[in-house]
Write an enzyme that holds these catalytic residues in place. Structure first.
Site, PDB file in Angstrom:
ATOM      1  N   LYS A 173       0.831  -1.204   0.000  1.00  0.00           N
ATOM      2  CA  LYS A 173       0.000   0.000   0.000  1.00  0.00           C
ATOM      3  C   LYS A 173       0.874   1.267   0.000  1.00  0.00           C
ATOM      4  CE  LYS A 173      -0.395  -0.320   5.030  1.00  0.00           C
ATOM      5  NZ  LYS A 173      -1.174  -0.940   6.118  1.00  0.00           N
ATOM      6  N   TYR A 223      16.557  31.240   6.503  1.00  0.00           N
ATOM      7  CA  TYR A 223      15.396  32.015   6.963  1.00  0.00           C
ATOM      8  C   TYR A 223      15.410  32.167   8.472  1.00  0.00           C
ATOM      9  CZ  TYR A 223      13.080  31.372   2.432  1.00  0.00           C
ATOM     10  OH  TYR A 223      12.748  31.388   1.120  1.00  0.00           O
TER      11      TYR A 223
HETATM   12  C1  LIG Z   1      -0.421  -1.908   6.792  1.00  0.00           C
HETATM   13  C2  LIG Z   1      -0.977  -3.195   7.219  1.00  0.00           C
HETATM   14  C3  LIG Z   1      -0.135  -4.310   7.411  1.00  0.00           C
HETATM   15  C4  LIG Z   1       1.373  -4.240   7.337  1.00  0.00           C
HETATM   16  O1  LIG Z   1       1.892  -3.689   8.526  1.00  0.00           O
HETATM   17  P1  LIG Z   1       3.473  -3.595   8.813  1.00  0.00           P
HETATM   18  O2  LIG Z   1       3.560  -3.191  10.223  1.00  0.00           O
HETATM   19  O3  LIG Z   1       3.998  -2.585   7.876  1.00  0.00           O
HETATM   20  O4  LIG Z   1       4.022  -4.957   8.534  1.00  0.00           O
HETATM   21  C5  LIG Z   1      -0.734  -5.519   7.715  1.00  0.00           C
HETATM   22  N1  LIG Z   1      -2.082  -5.627   7.826  1.00  0.00           N
HETATM   23  C6  LIG Z   1      -2.909  -4.571   7.669  1.00  0.00           C
HETATM   24  C7  LIG Z   1      -4.373  -4.748   7.830  1.00  0.00           C
HETATM   25  C8  LIG Z   1      -2.387  -3.328   7.379  1.00  0.00           C
HETATM   26  O5  LIG Z   1      -3.208  -2.271   7.236  1.00  0.00           O
END
Ligand SMILES: *Cc1c(COP(=O)(O)O)cnc(C)c1O
Length: 393
Positions: A44, A271
């Site tokens: 993702k 800045y």
């Molecule tokens: C993002 C996510 C993961 C992966 O999590 P990590 O800590 O990056 O391994 C697994 N399951 C779900 C439902 C997620 O949303």
């Protein structure tokens, strides 16, 4: 004149994605997992900023079962690029998304009985039997049906001829800390649901609960599959979770020295004039700033140049930051500087930057902006640069 796209001069600030290290990390994760446990590669948010398509290809080549995604757009862009692997959309879908999911064989999680019925109707229209994963919330109170109300939802899936119960899943609120009490409570709630299903003779091929933290520290919760995100990218989810030797960060952020200034005592930098030289100083300007995702710091953090740490001075700008190179006299214009990653024996980790941001490594990885071009390399094959993609479209 040679103004053709192939010669387009790319910006001297970029993220470097080492696909060889990614491959090795996945191999190490797979070798650590019992053979019967499958791996879902969570890609993702552009694979946590690493480029979802490249990561998806490597993960599938290395034997992942499928890919975990968050949005319909993410999944569609992988399908459009020819990825045929199972794609599981985590989270909840709007009804309008369901026909896109069914048309393109995207697997959805169901949390609500009205979406079960809606998905079943869409599946019937497409003449398909559609796999679904029931998402069960066991204490995190995010997505999913409550553990103590899960059975009716599962039964509503079983009652639909056009749906196939492929998975049952939950997600841990805290899997990577030393205190595993809440994770254990969540897992026992999940097991209660799974046991109730067994008693009713309902079989579900893919039961899954673990993210990276769970994969590392809760082996009894591996079940049929683990959903690994951040660890693929070589970053451990916490400082206290189990370590697997050989896992290495996949992403580095780099920029080249784009100006050098010489300061006299009493002169200021940046800045707000937040830094005043107390002695003669040599300063390198790096063409990367908060507009690229670097935290908006003042006189904190730094970069690596010629294998040495150059402290950041003054306030960071949108497009530039300044570092003190007085102690690196060899440093020159267009030298490569490492903003995140290793150079020589020094390292600036995602965790170091997370501290500057008062945040977590997940946030650091995903928040490098796309105006940094993404350059894929494969250092395992002797530092051969495989592919360079300008993020500019
Ligand atoms: C993002 C996510 C993961 C992966 O999590 P990590 O800590 O990056 O391994 C697994 N399951 C779900 C439902 C997620 O949303």
């Amino acid at each position: 004149m040679n103004l053709i796209p192939d010669n387009f001069p790319l910006r001297p600030a970029w993220t470097e994605i080492d696909l060889g290290r990614l491959r090795r990390n996945i191999q190490l994760i797979r070798a650590d997992l019992p053979r019967r446990v499958r791996l879902m590669a969570v890609v993702k948010d552009e694979a946590y900023g690493h480029g979802a398509l490249d990561v998806a290809r490597v993960a599938m080549e290395e034997g992942a079962w499928g890919l975990g995604l968050s949005t319909l757009e993410e999944a569609m862009s992988l399908r459009d690029a020819g990825i045929t692997a199972p794609l599981l959309l985590l989270g909840e879908r709007q009804q309008a998304e369901l026909e896109w999911c069914v048309a393109h064989d995207l697997t959805v999680c169901v949390n609500e009985s009205y979406n079960v019925r809606a998905l079943a109707r869409v599946a019937a229209q497409f003449n398909k039997r559609v796999p679904v994963h029931v998402k069960i919330h066991t204490g995190m109170s995010r997505y999913g049906v409550r553990w103590d109300e899960a059975l009716p939802l599962i039964e509503s899936v079983l009652a639909e001829k056009t749906l196939l119960l492929e998975g049952a899943m939950t997600h841990f609120a805290q899997s990577d800390e030393t205190d595993k009490r809440f994770a254990n409570l969540q897992f026992s709630r999940f097991n209660d649901v799974l046991n109730a299903m067994v008693r009713r003779n309902v079989s579900v091929p893919l039961r899954h609960a673990c993210n990276s933290g769970g994969f590392l520290d809760l082996p009894r919760a591996h079940l049929d599959m683990v959903r690994v995100g951040i660890l693929l990218y070589g970053v451990f989810p916490s400082t206290v979770c189990r370590r697997i030797p050989g896992i290495e960060p996949v992403m580095s952020v780099k920029a080249r020295v784009a100006a050098i200034q010489t300061l006299k005592p009493g002169e200021v930098v940046g800045y707000g004039m937040r830094y005043t030289a107390s002695a003669p100083r040599r300063v390198a300007v790096l063409p990367i700033g908060y507009g690229d995702g670097f935290p908006r710091v003042r006189n904190e953090g730094g970069a690596l140049i010629r294998g040495k740490r150059a402290p950041l001075i003054g306030g960071i700008a949108m497009d530039a930051l300044m570092v003190d190179i007085t102690d690196i006299p060899q440093a020159q214009m267009w030298d490569e500087a490492v903003i995140m990653g290793r150079q020589g024996n020094e390292e600036i980790s995602a965790r170091d930057i997370a501290k500057l941001k008062n945040s977590v490594t997940y946030d650091v990885l995903t928040n490098w902006r796309l105006r940094l071009r993404r350059k894929s390399i494969n250092a395992q094959d002797g530092a051969v640069e495989a592919n360079e993609t300008a993020a500019v479209k």
